[in-house]
Design an enzyme around this catalytic site. Structure first.
Site, PDB file in Angstrom:
ATOM      1  CG  HIS A  32      -0.168  -0.082   2.518  1.00  0.00           C
ATOM      2  ND1 HIS A  32       0.543   0.983   3.047  1.00  0.00           N
ATOM      3  CD2 HIS A  32       0.016  -1.115   3.366  1.00  0.00           C
ATOM      4  CE1 HIS A  32       1.111   0.612   4.173  1.00  0.00           C
ATOM      5  NE2 HIS A  32       0.824  -0.663   4.384  1.00  0.00           N
TER       6      HIS A  32
ATOM      7  CG  ASP B 117       5.459  -3.625   5.881  1.00  0.00           C
ATOM      8  OD1 ASP B 117       4.425  -4.254   6.186  1.00  0.00           O
ATOM      9  OD2 ASP B 117       6.026  -2.850   6.687  1.00  0.00           O
TER      10      ASP B 117
END
Length: 475
Positions: A80, A335
């Site tokens: 994101h 991540d």
């Protein structure tokens, strides 16, 4: 224009020298190449996974396909975009700011002189965890920019008519990034030709997930929140306290303030906190970020390498089948779900485990090169004609944050790409997710949503609370 100017200057100088034996150094001659490089001094490279996106430094390999090759299939796994901190991450920030505000400092001085006028960048607690919408580093802007850029790069893979699935894990900021990417890629066709598929972030989805979890890693979240300190943070605390009598910061406070500074750039165009710390201090902070990812969700954790096998194995099946199974696969996650894939593919693996008591200059595992906000891994299938270096065939190459990253053990194809057959052998050597993580028999044992996806556009725009979209059963 620069080349023409250099050429003209050179010819003129040569003409004068020939006519009157004048020395060649007369007059200004522009350098063809710069001799100074400043990437190592860019503070964005030391904010770890907390700060704005930055391209990875190139290895000199052309980002465009090698001569004689074309990309006929592409896979992207993107984090994101830039965001506000989570509320639990921000608790230490607020605690330190409160400590500073209630200290006995009467006049802020030195590196903290700005503090009297600075305001915290989260004015509303509802913004915690959200994608940022303001400033030049805004997360939604990042998503849209990536989609627009990739339409230029890969738009030839879309026939202009078919509905293309976009896969997002079921978390609001991830979904919002996926939507903005779709708007950037498809433009006015987004509402009719993109289909957002929301994959639940739930352990019960087993391997059929963009966020697979490993039961063996019972304390994975706690791993990221272990106490972090460094001698450089003690130096910073002493400096701030000396400049501002009555202030009693410690190294833990310094770490929190540096995290806070990195997040501020996701919202604002600049932050004075970045310059309050020295380069040495930022280097130490960046290395602690590297340690966190390396041992929690990277190659220092063998369980997470098995987690990365899920995506690696699914995309391998599609690479072998080729574009008849689909030419574009756009996926979005977090991540800590991307670093396991990079590790599983054997990229950015240090020769030795990272030490936690010293920085091994130089070292090869930099998390800002892998998953800054908006960081992305791209796998390209190349179809190439015969070249001077290889026979015609299919090849694979990895691109991380816009830099082509070759495999050290597989680079015999055009542009240092890896022959598909050798790439397949590389992936098959990865420890299997189910074997390592002991997926319950009732959970899905493999990733299937790349095949069993929806083409409904119902989730392309937000309508009420976000709910996970079941891959095969929604209408």
């Amino acid at each position: 224009m620069g080349y023409l100017k250099t050429l003209t200057t050179g010819l003129a100088a040569a003409s004068v020298a020939s006519a009157g034996n004048a020395p060649l150094h007369q007059g200004f001659q522009q350098k063809q190449f710069e001799q100074t490089f400043y990437d190592g001094y860019n503070l964005l490279k030391y904010t770890g996974g907390l700060g704005p996106y930055s391209d990875r430094q190139s290895y000199g390999i052309d980002r465009n396909p090698p001569a004689g090759c074309e990309v006929d299939q592409v896979f992207m796994l993107m984090r994101h975009g830039e965001r506000y901190p989570d509320w639990f991450s921000a608790e230490p920030f607020v605690k330190v700011l409160d400590k500073m505000s209630h200290s006995k400092v009467k006049t802020w001085a030195g590196d903290l002189a700005f503090f009297k006028d600075w305001t915290y960048y989260v004015p509303d607690s509802n913004l915690y965890s959200q994608e940022s919408t303001t400033g030049p580093y805004a997360g939604l802007l990042n998503g849209y920019h990536r989609g627009s850029e990739y339409r230029s790069r890969y738009g030839n893979l879309w026939d202009g008519k078919s509905i293309v699935p976009i896969f997002a894990s079921g978390y609001e900021r991830v979904i919002e990034t996926a939507r903005k990417f779709g708007e950037g890629f498809f433009g006015y066709n987004y509402s009719t030709n993109a289909a957002i598929n929301i994959i639940p972030e739930d352990a019960s989805w087993g391997a059929n997930s963009l966020t697979p979890s490993c039961a063996a890693d019972t304390g994975l979240l706690a791993c990221y929140f272990q106490p972090r300190t460094s001698p450089q943070f003690e130096v910073a605390a002493h400096r701030f306290n000396s400049q501002n009598p009555g202030l009693k910061l410690n190294s833990t406070d310094i770490f929190a303030l540096m995290e806070m500074a990195a997040f501020e750039l996701n919202v604002r165009p600049s932050t004075p906190w970045m310059n309050a710390f020295t380069m040495d201090e930022w280097v130490a902070f960046g290395y602690i970020q590297d340690l966190q990812y390396y041992y929690c969700a990277g190659p220092g954790n063998p369980n997470q390498i098995a987690v990365g096998q899920v995506y690696a194995n699914a995309t391998l099946s599609l690479l072998v089948a080729g574009p008849k199974e689909g030419s574009m696969f756009w996926s979005f996650s977090h991540d800590a779900n991307i670093t396991p894939v990079v590790a599983a593919l054997g990229i950015d693996i240090p020769d030795q485990h990272l030490p936690n008591n010293t920085i091994p200059f130089p070292h090869t595992y930099h998390v800002t090169d892998i998953v800054p906000m908006g960081g992305h891994l791209v796998l390209e299938r190349l179809t190439c004609s015969a070249t001077a270096i290889s026979q015609p065939g299919h090849f694979v190459r990895a691109v991380i944050n816009e830099a082509v990253v070759p495999w050290s053990s597989c680079q015999s194809g055009p542009g240092y790409s890896c022959p598909l057959s050798e790439y397949a052998a590389l992936v098959k050597r990865i420890p299997h997710f189910d074997n390592v993580c002991k997926t319950p028999a009732a959970y899905p044992q493999h990733l299937s949503f790349f095949w069993d996806y929806n083409t409904t556009t119902a989730h392309n725009y937000q309508r009420g609370p976000i709910a996970s979209q079941l891959a095969a059963t929604d209408s």
